[in-house]
Every structure is written in structure tokens, then in C-alpha cells.
Design a protein around this motif. Structure first.
Motif, PDB file in Angstrom:
ATOM      1  N   GLY A   1     -28.813 -22.086  52.057  1.00 35.82           N
ATOM      2  CA  GLY A   1     -30.153 -22.248  52.628  1.00 35.82           C
ATOM      3  C   GLY A   1     -30.101 -22.052  54.128  1.00 35.82           C
ATOM      4  N   GLY A   2     -30.764 -22.944  54.867  1.00 39.53           N
ATOM      5  CA  GLY A   2     -30.723 -22.885  56.321  1.00 39.53           C
ATOM      6  C   GLY A   2     -31.629 -21.815  56.895  1.00 39.53           C
ATOM      7  N   THR A   3     -31.508 -21.632  58.196  1.00 43.06           N
ATOM      8  CA  THR A   3     -32.319 -20.645  58.915  1.00 43.06           C
ATOM      9  C   THR A   3     -31.430 -19.856  59.875  1.00 43.06           C
ATOM     10  OG1 THR A   3     -32.888 -22.348  60.556  1.00 43.06           O
ATOM     11  CG2 THR A   3     -34.458 -21.972  58.752  1.00 43.06           C
ATOM     12  N   PRO A   4     -30.529 -19.013  59.346  1.00 43.10           N
ATOM     13  CA  PRO A   4     -29.648 -18.233  60.229  1.00 43.10           C
ATOM     14  C   PRO A   4     -30.437 -17.216  61.046  1.00 43.10           C
ATOM     15  CG  PRO A   4     -29.465 -17.468  57.967  1.00 43.10           C
ATOM     16  CD  PRO A   4     -30.306 -18.713  57.923  1.00 43.10           C
ATOM     17  N   ALA A   5     -29.872 -16.874  62.204  1.00 37.57           N
ATOM     18  CA  ALA A   5     -30.536 -15.919  63.087  1.00 37.57           C
ATOM     19  C   ALA A   5     -30.388 -14.486  62.596  1.00 37.57           C
ATOM     20  CB  ALA A   5     -29.964 -16.046  64.497  1.00 37.57           C
ATOM     21  N   GLY A   6     -29.413 -14.229  61.749  1.00 34.88           N
ATOM     22  CA  GLY A   6     -29.172 -12.892  61.227  1.00 34.88           C
ATOM     23  C   GLY A   6     -28.202 -12.947  60.068  1.00 34.88           C
ATOM     24  N   ALA A   7     -27.720 -11.783  59.635  1.00 37.62           N
ATOM     25  CA  ALA A   7     -26.753 -11.712  58.551  1.00 37.62           C
ATOM     26  C   ALA A   7     -25.499 -12.504  58.917  1.00 37.62           C
ATOM     27  CB  ALA A   7     -26.400 -10.273  58.252  1.00 37.62           C
ATOM     28  N   PHE A   8     -24.810 -13.030  57.915  1.00 29.47           N
ATOM     29  CA  PHE A   8     -23.675 -13.909  58.162  1.00 29.47           C
ATOM     30  C   PHE A   8     -22.621 -13.719  57.079  1.00 29.47           C
ATOM     31  CE2 PHE A   8     -26.793 -16.022  55.571  1.00 29.47           C
ATOM     32  CZ  PHE A   8     -26.049 -16.592  54.548  1.00 29.47           C
ATOM     33  N   ASN A   9     -21.409 -14.215  57.333  1.00 30.57           N
ATOM     34  CA  ASN A   9     -20.313 -14.192  56.368  1.00 30.57           C
ATOM     35  C   ASN A   9     -20.230 -15.519  55.631  1.00 30.57           C
ATOM     36  OD1 ASN A   9     -19.381 -11.583  57.087  1.00 30.57           O
ATOM     37  ND2 ASN A   9     -18.292 -12.434  58.827  1.00 30.57           N
TER      38      ASN A   9
ATOM     39  N   ALA B   1     -26.071 -12.366  53.023  1.00 29.89           N
ATOM     40  CA  ALA B   1     -24.779 -13.041  53.059  1.00 29.89           C
ATOM     41  C   ALA B   1     -23.686 -12.079  52.606  1.00 29.89           C
ATOM     42  CB  ALA B   1     -24.784 -14.272  52.156  1.00 29.89           C
ATOM     43  N   THR B   2     -22.655 -11.882  53.430  1.00 29.60           N
ATOM     44  CA  THR B   2     -21.479 -11.110  53.042  1.00 29.60           C
ATOM     45  C   THR B   2     -20.427 -12.085  52.541  1.00 29.60           C
ATOM     46  OG1 THR B   2     -21.907  -9.343  54.631  1.00 29.60           O
ATOM     47  CG2 THR B   2     -19.649  -9.561  53.828  1.00 29.60           C
ATOM     48  N   VAL B   3     -20.056 -11.951  51.273  1.00 30.12           N
ATOM     49  CA  VAL B   3     -19.112 -12.861  50.641  1.00 30.12           C
ATOM     50  C   VAL B   3     -17.735 -12.235  50.693  1.00 30.12           C
ATOM     51  CG1 VAL B   3     -18.590 -14.178  48.557  1.00 30.12           C
ATOM     52  CG2 VAL B   3     -20.969 -13.626  49.130  1.00 30.12           C
TER      53      VAL B   3
ATOM     54  N   GLN C   1     -21.921  -8.551  48.748  1.00 31.66           N
ATOM     55  CA  GLN C   1     -23.059  -9.083  49.490  1.00 31.66           C
ATOM     56  C   GLN C   1     -24.107  -9.645  48.544  1.00 31.66           C
ATOM     57  OE1 GLN C   1     -24.247  -5.909  52.265  1.00 31.66           O
ATOM     58  NE2 GLN C   1     -23.338  -7.147  53.883  1.00 31.66           N
ATOM     59  N   VAL C   2     -24.824 -10.660  49.059  1.00 32.65           N
ATOM     60  CA  VAL C   2     -25.938 -11.265  48.336  1.00 32.65           C
ATOM     61  C   VAL C   2     -27.154 -11.179  49.240  1.00 32.65           C
ATOM     62  CG1 VAL C   2     -26.754 -13.256  47.050  1.00 32.65           C
ATOM     63  CG2 VAL C   2     -24.291 -12.887  47.307  1.00 32.65           C
ATOM     64  N   LEU C   3     -28.159 -10.405  48.828  1.00 34.38           N
ATOM     65  CA  LEU C   3     -29.388 -10.302  49.595  1.00 34.38           C
ATOM     66  C   LEU C   3     -30.186 -11.595  49.472  1.00 34.38           C
ATOM     67  CD1 LEU C   3     -30.538  -6.703  48.626  1.00 34.38           C
ATOM     68  CD2 LEU C   3     -28.872  -7.420  50.358  1.00 34.38           C
ATOM     69  N   ASP C   4     -31.096 -11.812  50.400  1.00 35.09           N
ATOM     70  CA  ASP C   4     -31.958 -12.981  50.320  1.00 35.09           C
ATOM     71  C   ASP C   4     -32.733 -12.965  49.003  1.00 35.09           C
ATOM     72  OD1 ASP C   4     -33.466 -15.269  51.198  1.00 35.09           O
ATOM     73  OD2 ASP C   4     -35.127 -13.892  51.547  1.00 35.09           O
ATOM     74  N   GLY C   5     -32.742 -14.103  48.324  1.00 39.03           N
ATOM     75  CA  GLY C   5     -33.449 -14.221  47.062  1.00 39.03           C
ATOM     76  C   GLY C   5     -32.641 -13.855  45.843  1.00 39.03           C
ATOM     77  N   GLU C   6     -31.415 -13.389  46.026  1.00 43.37           N
ATOM     78  CA  GLU C   6     -30.573 -12.987  44.894  1.00 43.37           C
ATOM     79  C   GLU C   6     -29.636 -14.110  44.458  1.00 43.37           C
ATOM     80  OE1 GLU C   6     -29.740  -8.227  44.733  1.00 43.37           O
ATOM     81  OE2 GLU C   6     -28.306  -9.474  45.802  1.00 43.37           O
ATOM     82  N   THR C   7     -29.262 -14.056  43.192  1.00 38.55           N
ATOM     83  CA  THR C   7     -28.137 -14.815  42.648  1.00 38.55           C
ATOM     84  C   THR C   7     -27.159 -13.807  42.081  1.00 38.55           C
ATOM     85  OG1 THR C   7     -29.445 -16.766  42.106  1.00 38.55           O
ATOM     86  CG2 THR C   7     -27.376 -16.471  40.911  1.00 38.55           C
ATOM     87  N   ARG C   8     -25.879 -13.883  42.516  1.00 40.28           N
ATOM     88  CA  ARG C   8     -24.877 -12.925  42.041  1.00 40.28           C
ATOM     89  C   ARG C   8     -23.623 -13.635  41.590  1.00 40.28           C
ATOM     90  NH1 ARG C   8     -23.329  -7.769  45.226  1.00 40.28           N
ATOM     91  NH2 ARG C   8     -22.696  -7.230  43.110  1.00 40.28           N
ATOM     92  N   LEU C   9     -23.008 -13.060  40.567  1.00 40.23           N
ATOM     93  CA  LEU C   9     -21.709 -13.512  40.084  1.00 40.23           C
ATOM     94  C   LEU C   9     -20.607 -12.698  40.746  1.00 40.23           C
ATOM     95  CD1 LEU C   9     -22.464 -13.792  36.277  1.00 40.23           C
ATOM     96  CD2 LEU C   9     -21.830 -15.689  37.756  1.00 40.23           C
ATOM     97  N   PHE C  10     -19.509 -13.382  41.084  1.00 42.38           N
ATOM     98  CA  PHE C  10     -18.362 -12.733  41.701  1.00 42.38           C
ATOM     99  C   PHE C  10     -17.074 -13.224  41.052  1.00 42.38           C
ATOM    100  CE2 PHE C  10     -21.530 -12.745  45.121  1.00 42.38           C
ATOM    101  CZ  PHE C  10     -21.468 -11.439  45.562  1.00 42.38           C
ATOM    102  N   TYR C  11     -16.011 -12.471  41.317  1.00 39.98           N
ATOM    103  CA  TYR C  11     -14.667 -12.922  40.961  1.00 39.98           C
ATOM    104  C   TYR C  11     -13.756 -12.670  42.156  1.00 39.98           C
ATOM    105  CZ  TYR C  11     -10.052 -13.174  38.843  1.00 39.98           C
ATOM    106  OH  TYR C  11      -8.752 -13.510  38.567  1.00 39.98           O
TER     107      TYR C  11
ATOM    108  N   TYR D   1     -28.884  -3.825  54.456  1.00 35.68           N
ATOM    109  CA  TYR D   1     -28.079  -4.452  53.409  1.00 35.68           C
ATOM    110  C   TYR D   1     -26.996  -3.489  52.976  1.00 35.68           C
ATOM    111  CZ  TYR D   1     -31.025  -1.760  50.157  1.00 35.68           C
ATOM    112  OH  TYR D   1     -31.687  -0.749  49.496  1.00 35.68           O
ATOM    113  N   ASP D   2     -25.965  -4.032  52.369  1.00 36.13           N
ATOM    114  CA  ASP D   2     -24.860  -3.241  51.813  1.00 36.13           C
ATOM    115  C   ASP D   2     -24.197  -4.105  50.767  1.00 36.13           C
ATOM    116  OD1 ASP D   2     -22.709  -1.661  51.196  1.00 36.13           O
ATOM    117  OD2 ASP D   2     -21.811  -1.685  53.190  1.00 36.13           O
ATOM    118  N   THR D   3     -24.493  -3.853  49.489  1.00 38.52           N
ATOM    119  CA  THR D   3     -24.063  -4.772  48.431  1.00 38.52           C
ATOM    120  C   THR D   3     -22.579  -4.678  48.097  1.00 38.52           C
ATOM    121  OG1 THR D   3     -24.561  -3.230  46.621  1.00 38.52           O
ATOM    122  CG2 THR D   3     -26.360  -4.654  47.406  1.00 38.52           C
ATOM    123  N   ASP D   4     -21.965  -3.505  48.286  1.00 38.54           N
ATOM    124  CA  ASP D   4     -20.607  -3.304  47.781  1.00 38.54           C
ATOM    125  C   ASP D   4     -19.768  -2.421  48.690  1.00 38.54           C
ATOM    126  OD1 ASP D   4     -20.578  -4.549  44.878  1.00 38.54           O
ATOM    127  OD2 ASP D   4     -22.493  -3.517  45.084  1.00 38.54           O
TER     128      ASP D   4
END
Length: 272
Positions: A61-69, A89-91, A100-110, A160-163
């Protein structure tokens, strides 16, 4: 020590059921629990080993000023992230490949112990009926296009850049096809400085060449005010490692700019 740091029953251990119960409780936590208060408002979020091992679902959540890791430990396990921060969010691990997870997304990772690998699940409505994958990049400064010269555009920013299709520093003119993608659509748009002389062209090179089936190309005379050009490719067959670049050309008689503007962009979308 196991990846989830589960307690182990020793040979001939007394009261072994206690250790077994502790291990079961940790496993249940790792599969079912969530941390619902990750806040990148002050910058990147770094998970501890304990946080990563004991929760399956991480909510940002929160209110970041921009994209973050969102930085995770190098522990092998699947996990899920919901991003409600308003930013991308860059994971990633400290040094491995990222998703990456765009705002409003839920993603599965490994996490395989080094890299973050994205799975296909998402709550957003992407193309092809599955999770959206692709990149949208932008200029961070006006780019000068010399007269009668093909100029490859350099994209210093990402919407954005998902992959990991793009790198802002290394070969930042390129949108590169990642592993697991076999078909894409490439699109783009350019906003030129006001100049009424000559003609304007934008086109796309694949692996440094214009000789491929389905190449997008747009040619038009300069307009009275700002000249705008755009293109969309057909579905293009690709292999991992193929890359696309957007190229501009003009013959006004002197150098003119393509503007850094919300109307100037380059995009790739995975279809299969």
C-alpha cells in the motif's frame, strides 16, 4: 536448514511430535499467511528472511512518490504480491532477474534462489485472456533527428515493464523478447517539433534490420502545427532475444526534435 527453515526431527528424538507440530505450523504459515502492510512511501521495501519465509501473500500500500523495488531474499519458494500503491513495483532479489507488478495487479512469482520468475496469474485484464505482459517506454528528454538520417530513439524511462523487456541504461533503444514469448505486437507514437518543411517517417527495426515480414512503417508530410505519427504492428512471430527499435527520419532541411511528451512512446505486448 530447509528453504522455509522448518524444524527437523532428530533420530531417536523424544517428544518428536512437538517438533513435528512446530514444523506443521511454520508450513501452514508459509502457505496461508499474508503481510498486509508493506509501505514503500519512504522508498524501496526489503523483506527479511523471516518475513519472506512465513508469508505467502504480500500486500503493498502506501503512497510512494514513484516506481519502487520490492526486494526479497534468495530463498526458493513461490509467493504472491498484490500492489495497491498507485505505482509500479519491481520485484527482485539483490542481484537477480526481476518481475513487475503494476498498480492494481495481483501476480504469482517463484524465486529460484537467485531470480524472480513471473507466473501467469493476475487480477488485471490483459491481452490474450491471461495476465498482461509487456513494456511501455518513454523519452526522458527531447531527441534530435538529423536531416535525412535514420535515428534510433533512446528510451530513458519506463511507464511499466512486466518482465525485463527494457533496460533504462544498457541498450535502452531496445525492447527485447524474454524467454517464454513467441508472438508480440509492437506499437509506438512520436510527437515532432513544429516544422512545416519536408516529410516525416517512423518505422521499427527488428534485430537491427528493416527486412522482416510485418514491419510497421508510417510516412507523411509535415503538418502545419505539431506532426503526430503512430503505428501498430500485426502479430509478429519472435524468439527470445529478438529486439525491436523505433527509428525516426525526416527531410526538413535541418535537425528537428521528437519531443519528450506523454504522446511519444514505444510499446511491446506479448500475445503468446
Amino acid at each position: 536448514m530447509s528453504e522455509l527453515d522448518l524444524p527437523q526431527i532428530a533420530e531417536s528424538q523424544a517428544l518428536a511430535y512437538v517438533t513435528s507440530n512446530d514444523a506443521d505450523a511454520k508450513l501452514e504459515s508459509a502457505l496461508c499467511d499474508e503481510i498486509a502492510d508493506h509501505d514503500p512511501s519512504a522508498g524501496d521495501v526489503t523483506l527479511s528472511d523471516a518475513e519472506f519465509r512465513t508469508a505467502w501473500h504480500h500486500v503493498i500500500g502506501g503512497t510512494p512518490a514513484g516506481a519502487f523495488n520490492f526486494i526479497i531474499p534468495t530463498v526458493k519458494r513461490p509467493f504472491m504480491i498484490t500492489n495497491g500503491s498507485g505505482e509500479t513495483a519491481t520485484v527482485k532479489t539483490a542481484s537477480g532477474a526481476a518481475g513487475q507488478v503494476l498498480d492494481g495487479e495481483t501476480r504469482l512469482f517463484y524465486c529460484d534462489g537467485l531470480d524472480v520468475l513471473g507466473l501467469s496469474d493476475t487480477t488485471s485484464e490483459g491481452g490474450g485472456g491471461g495476465g498482461h505482459a509487456g513494456a511501455l517506454v518513454k523519452l526522458t528528454a527531447n531527441q534530435t533527428i538529423a536531416n535525412s538520417t535514420n535515428v534510433v530513439l533512446s528510451w530513458g524511462g519506463e511507464t511499466y515493464d512486466t518482465d525485463a523487456y527494457h533496460d533504462n541504461s544498457t541498450n535502452n533503444s531496445r525492447l527485447t523478447v524474454p524467454s517464454g514469448v513467441s508472438k508480440v505486437i509492437v506499437s509506438g507514437q512520436a510527437r515532432w517539433d513544429s516544422n512545416t518543411s519536408g516529410t516525416r517517417e517512423i518505422l521499427v527495426w527488428k534485430n537491427g534490420s528493416s527486412a522482416y515480414e510485418g514491419r510497421p512503417f508510417q510516412h507523411m508530410g509535415a503538418q502545419t502545427y505539431l506532426t503526430m505519427q503512430s503505428f501498430v504492428s500485426p502479430v509478429l512471430a519472435v524468439s527470445p532475444g529478438d529486439y525491436f527499435e523505433m527509428v525516426a527520419w525526416q527531410d526538413s532541411g535541418g535537425s528537428i526534435n521528437i519531443e519528450s511528451n506523454v504522446a511519444t512512446w514505444f510499446s511491446i505486448q506479448a500475445m503468446e
